[in-house]
Motif scaffolding. Sequence first.
Motif, PDB file in Angstrom:
ATOM      1  N   GLY A  78       0.786  -1.212   0.000  1.00  0.00           N
ATOM      2  CA  GLY A  78       0.000   0.000   0.000  1.00  0.00           C
ATOM      3  C   GLY A  78       0.823   1.270   0.000  1.00  0.00           C
ATOM      4  O   GLY A  78       0.274   2.361  -0.201  1.00  0.00           O
ATOM      5  N   ALA A  79       2.132   1.147   0.217  1.00  0.00           N
ATOM      6  CA  ALA A  79       3.002   2.324   0.283  1.00  0.00           C
ATOM      7  C   ALA A  79       3.730   2.583  -1.028  1.00  0.00           C
ATOM      8  O   ALA A  79       4.613   3.434  -1.086  1.00  0.00           O
ATOM      9  CB  ALA A  79       4.020   2.141   1.407  1.00  0.00           C
ATOM     10  N   ILE A  80       3.355   1.886  -2.072  1.00  0.00           N
ATOM     11  CA  ILE A  80       4.077   1.995  -3.345  1.00  0.00           C
ATOM     12  C   ILE A  80       3.829   3.357  -3.990  1.00  0.00           C
ATOM     13  O   ILE A  80       2.687   3.798  -4.119  1.00  0.00           O
ATOM     14  CB  ILE A  80       3.644   0.871  -4.304  1.00  0.00           C
ATOM     15  N   ARG A  81       4.913   3.999  -4.412  1.00  0.00           N
ATOM     16  CA  ARG A  81       4.823   5.267  -5.131  1.00  0.00           C
ATOM     17  C   ARG A  81       5.579   5.229  -6.458  1.00  0.00           C
ATOM     18  O   ARG A  81       5.557   6.214  -7.205  1.00  0.00           O
ATOM     19  CB  ARG A  81       5.347   6.412  -4.256  1.00  0.00           C
ATOM     20  N   ALA A  82       6.237   4.118  -6.737  1.00  0.00           N
ATOM     21  CA  ALA A  82       6.978   3.991  -7.997  1.00  0.00           C
ATOM     22  C   ALA A  82       6.708   2.618  -8.591  1.00  0.00           C
ATOM     23  O   ALA A  82       6.692   1.610  -7.872  1.00  0.00           O
ATOM     24  CB  ALA A  82       8.474   4.187  -7.775  1.00  0.00           C
ATOM     25  N   ALA A  83       6.473   2.580  -9.889  1.00  0.00           N
ATOM     26  CA  ALA A  83       6.173   1.322 -10.563  1.00  0.00           C
ATOM     27  C   ALA A  83       6.852   1.278 -11.917  1.00  0.00           C
ATOM     28  O   ALA A  83       6.947   2.295 -12.620  1.00  0.00           O
ATOM     29  CB  ALA A  83       4.655   1.156 -10.729  1.00  0.00           C
ATOM     30  N   GLY A  84       7.323   0.109 -12.272  1.00  0.00           N
ATOM     31  CA  GLY A  84       7.881  -0.138 -13.595  1.00  0.00           C
ATOM     32  C   GLY A  84       7.121  -1.275 -14.242  1.00  0.00           C
ATOM     33  O   GLY A  84       6.997  -2.354 -13.648  1.00  0.00           O
ATOM     34  N   ILE A  85       6.593  -1.044 -15.424  1.00  0.00           N
ATOM     35  CA  ILE A  85       5.761  -2.033 -16.116  1.00  0.00           C
ATOM     36  C   ILE A  85       6.344  -2.308 -17.488  1.00  0.00           C
ATOM     37  O   ILE A  85       6.526  -1.392 -18.299  1.00  0.00           O
ATOM     38  CB  ILE A  85       4.307  -1.540 -16.263  1.00  0.00           C
ATOM     39  N   ALA A  86       6.638  -3.566 -17.744  1.00  0.00           N
ATOM     40  CA  ALA A  86       7.033  -4.016 -19.077  1.00  0.00           C
ATOM     41  C   ALA A  86       5.799  -4.633 -19.721  1.00  0.00           C
ATOM     42  O   ALA A  86       5.076  -5.396 -19.082  1.00  0.00           O
ATOM     43  CB  ALA A  86       8.160  -5.040 -18.985  1.00  0.00           C
TER      44      ALA A  86
END
Length: 336
Positions: A78-86
């Motif tokens: 729930g604390a995620i603020r950065a994401a990388g999606i391939a």
Amino acid sequence: MTTSIRHASAYRYTPYVPSLARPRLLADIGGTNARFALEMPSGLIEAVAVLSCRDYPHLADAMHAYLDRPDVVALGGGAIRAAGIAIANPVEGDEIRMTNHHWKFSQSAIRREFDFEHLVLVNDFKALAMALPHLSDEQRFQIGAGTPEDGRALGLVGPGTGLGVAGLVPSGQRWTALPGEGGHASFAPTDHDELRILNALWEEYGHVSAERLLSGPGLAMIHRVLHDELRTPADITRAALEERCPRSAQTVERFCAVLGSVAGNVALTLGATGGMYIGGGIVPRLGALFARSRFRERFEGKGRLSPYLARIPTYVITEPYPAFLGVSALLSDHLH
């Protein structure tokens, strides 16, 4: 700091951004499956999960399903603020429409919905290409001879739901990925059976790309044309591996041979003397069947350039989640 994937052997060196001392979301979205993981502040990649794309109306639904898992919540999802999606698709502009699946979405809308401060969306084979220099011998299996040349271009092809093609070239002390849509380049037959396949598919599709043959649906098409029989890719592969159906074995052999020719074309185009890699979801499952196929013979079979190709090593990627390593590296570059 070493980043590794729990329950797998993958690792790579990456500086984790100190100002973001919280988990980062990593995703590898294909036409069939959506793979998710958390990269922890320690550098460890945990909570790997594989979701079927067909079970979710939209990408956001699959992301919510993953982030709501108890193990993900417990790790700070729930604390995620950065994401990388391939993603198995060209990434051009804000709007994304998947080629081999019905999902379509806006990058900016995804960022707002999940309250991400940073979102990096890249072609999946760009991410996979970025992982290549960091694969250990335990994460790849060499087919045939050849010795890699240090500091030279790497090539990548990968049959799965579609056919991915990419390259990686050195740029100073870094690597630069070359994503593209090489899977849609025109298929070129090398014998009468392949000309027969080409003629049949010409009648149906007009343009016949390499992907028409080198993919899960392509495996079924090869079988249908050569043996006048409708079989699923899974049935064909299983029967060939169990050595209980000569026709299935012939189909898989033809698939491997065509892949060898296409991989050789990519190696020649890129000058990939650093090595040619085979990814995707199909080939790693073939094991020894692929190793003893005509893949390497066809890879080298380029007339006057055969000695050039004979020096280039070819590897099957055996690490089950290699794209996580590449997308993590790209996300780190973005954050810097």
